[in-house]
Design an enzyme around this catalytic site. Structure first.
Site, short mmCIF file in Angstrom:
data_model
loop_
_atom_site.label_atom_id
_atom_site.label_comp_id
_atom_site.label_asym_id
_atom_site.label_seq_id
_atom_site.Cartn_x
_atom_site.Cartn_y
_atom_site.Cartn_z
N GLY A 199 -22.26 11.61 -10.74
CA GLY A 199 -21.06 12.31 -11.18
C GLY A 199 -21.28 12.81 -12.59
N CYS A 209 2.23 9.82 -29.72
CA CYS A 209 2.82 8.71 -30.48
C CYS A 209 2.11 7.41 -30.15
CB CYS A 209 4.30 8.61 -30.17
SG CYS A 209 5.19 10.04 -30.77
N GLY A 224 -24.50 6.75 -11.55
CA GLY A 224 -24.74 5.93 -12.74
C GLY A 224 -25.61 6.55 -13.81
N GLU A 272 -25.32 9.35 -5.66
CA GLU A 272 -23.94 9.79 -5.88
C GLU A 272 -23.70 10.07 -7.36
OE1 GLU A 272 -21.70 6.42 -4.62
OE2 GLU A 272 -22.09 6.73 -2.49
N ARG A 286 -11.28 9.03 -22.56
CA ARG A 286 -12.48 8.20 -22.62
C ARG A 286 -12.67 7.46 -23.95
NH1 ARG A 286 -17.12 9.46 -22.38
NH2 ARG A 286 -17.78 7.75 -21.07
#
Ligand SMILES: Cc1ncc(COP(=O)(O)O)c(C=O)c1O
Length: 414
Positions: A275, A343, A239, A273, A313
């Protein structure tokens, strides 16, 4: 020089000109700085140095094997979120004892594989999943180590799409049901409850919710210990956010200071954890200008050869990534829409950006794209996955070659 910075008027990666690497390997291209990954890992690991802990890198952020090997070399363990990510972790050399397996909706096959491997912990999401793991473990005559993912109903103050620890989110077991569940797990012959787990959400820059979550898990661990269930670890999930705007940054030291007081009281091993924190700023997406247009009454459009198929994102999370010319030309900035070739109107990487003069074939870099970038790429519009290049130890190398058209059609039976 480590990471991405301008050197003699040109964007460089660990001191090497991005333009040279893009000339050799083409665009769209993901480019990673090994030095930036090492620096991010070091800063996070050092922040927790005073307490027994393990950094389980969340493979969902980036599971390219060379990146995983680099992180493993630094001392990282792995957090896998699917059977495919378990496979990636194994192929990158992680031992099963270094893997925690998380994920809502794990299939029976995925659970059986994790049980057979004897992973460090399976983070369970429900009573039903616990029963399925118990049955699979007993069928194999083994005991599976499990932790319960807690849904603490804490708002991490981040984008709704990456918020996971609220009661309305699909993740984990609501807090008041966790202690009874842990007690029942201890009575199942196929299970050994070893921990409690939480993941509040992603891109968190305010550490206060993480401090509250740590307190909740510590209290829970004590409560079940008093009922005879002795856990081994507390897993705080991932997080920690990064500075997409170049300024607002969560700080590993503040993160550690927020969570450690509660964890320390339990004496339990701490798992984190991360990332995004380890990879986001260590990667960029390099594209080339395919076209530009500015007609009266319309915005100035900079059309790139890369878009939502390589980096989704901005479209999925309304994420704002800084976008820069790799070799900026002199001249005034103009408000621009930086768009991709697909498109889809939503194929916009940057809205109302102030960008200087650009010409067709100029290189453009989308910054902070190392996490949740390539892993979310798609073949929409029959586009091919981009190449990935890693700069490390004074050289650069292709760590994933660009997909070919043959790759694209390989699995089809026409
Ligand atoms: C269970 C779990 N752990 C870790 C992470 C990694 O989060 P981040 O990349 O924000 O550190 C995630 C991401 O959503 C997750 O779901």
């Amino acid at each position: 020089m480590s990471g991405f910075a301008f050197l003699d008027g040109q964007l460089a990666c660990d001191g090497y000109p991005v333009a040279t690497i893009a000339r050799d390997h083409g665009t769209p291209l993901y480019l990673y700085s090994g030095a930036a990954i090492r620096a991010a890992y070091g800063s996070l690991d050092r922040a927790f140095a005073g307490y027994p802990h393990t950094v389980h890198f969340a493979l969902k952020a980036n599971s390219t094997l060379a990146i995983l090997r680099l992180l493993r070399g630094l001392g990282a363990s792995a957090d896998a979120n699917s059977g495919g990510e378990i496979e990636a972790a194994l192929r990158a050399g992680f031992d099963p004892s270094q893997i925690v397996f998380t994920g809502v909706g794990k299939t029976r096959d995925e659970l059986d594989r994790a049980v057979a491997l004897g992973v460090n912990a399976i983070n369970i999401e429900s009573d039903g999943e616990a029963d399925r793991i118990d049955a699979l473990a007993r069928a194999r005559g083994v005991t599976a180590r499990v932790a319960v993912r807690v849904n603490p109903d804490i708002d991490p103050n981040t984008h709704a799409h990456i918020s996971t620890g609220l009661r309305v989110n699909k993740f984990g077991v609501p807090l008041e049901f966790v202690a009874p569940l842990l007690r029942s797990l201890a009575r199942k012959p196929g299970l050994e409850p070893v921990g409690v787990h939480v993941h509040l959400g992603s891109q968190i820059v305010d550490v206060e919710p993480l401090a509250r979550a740590a307190r909740v898990l510590a209290d829970l661990a004590r409560e079940v210990r008093d009922a005879g269930v002795r856990l081994k670890h507390i897993d705080m999930g991932g997080g920690l956010g990064i500075a997409y705007d170049g300024v607002t940054m969560a700080d590993p030291a503040a993160y550690a200071a927020a969570v450690l007081p509660a964890i320390r009281e339990t004496g339990l091993h701490l798992i984190i954890e991360p990332g995004r924190f380890l990879l986001a700023a260590a990667g960029i997406l390099v594209g080339r200008v395919a076209d530009t247009k500015s007609y009266a009454g319309s915005p100035r459009f900079i059309v790139l050869d890369t878009g939502m198929t390589e980096l989704i994102r901005p479209m999925l999370y309304e994420a704002v990534h800084r976008i820069v010319a790799v070799a900026p030309r002199p001249g005034a900035d103009v408000e621009s829409e930086v768009v991709g070739p697909l498109c889809e109107t939503s194929d916009t990487l940057g809205h109302a950006r102030m960008i200087g003069p650009v010409e067709v074939d100029d290189l453009i870099a989308v910054l902070d794209a190392g996490a949740y970038g390539f892993v979310m790429a798609s073949n929409y519009n029959r586009r091919r996955f981009p190449a990935e290049v890693l700069v490390d130890d004074g050289q650069w190398r292709v760590i994933r070659r660009r997909q070919t058209y043959d790759d694209l059609f390989r699995n089809e039976q026409d």
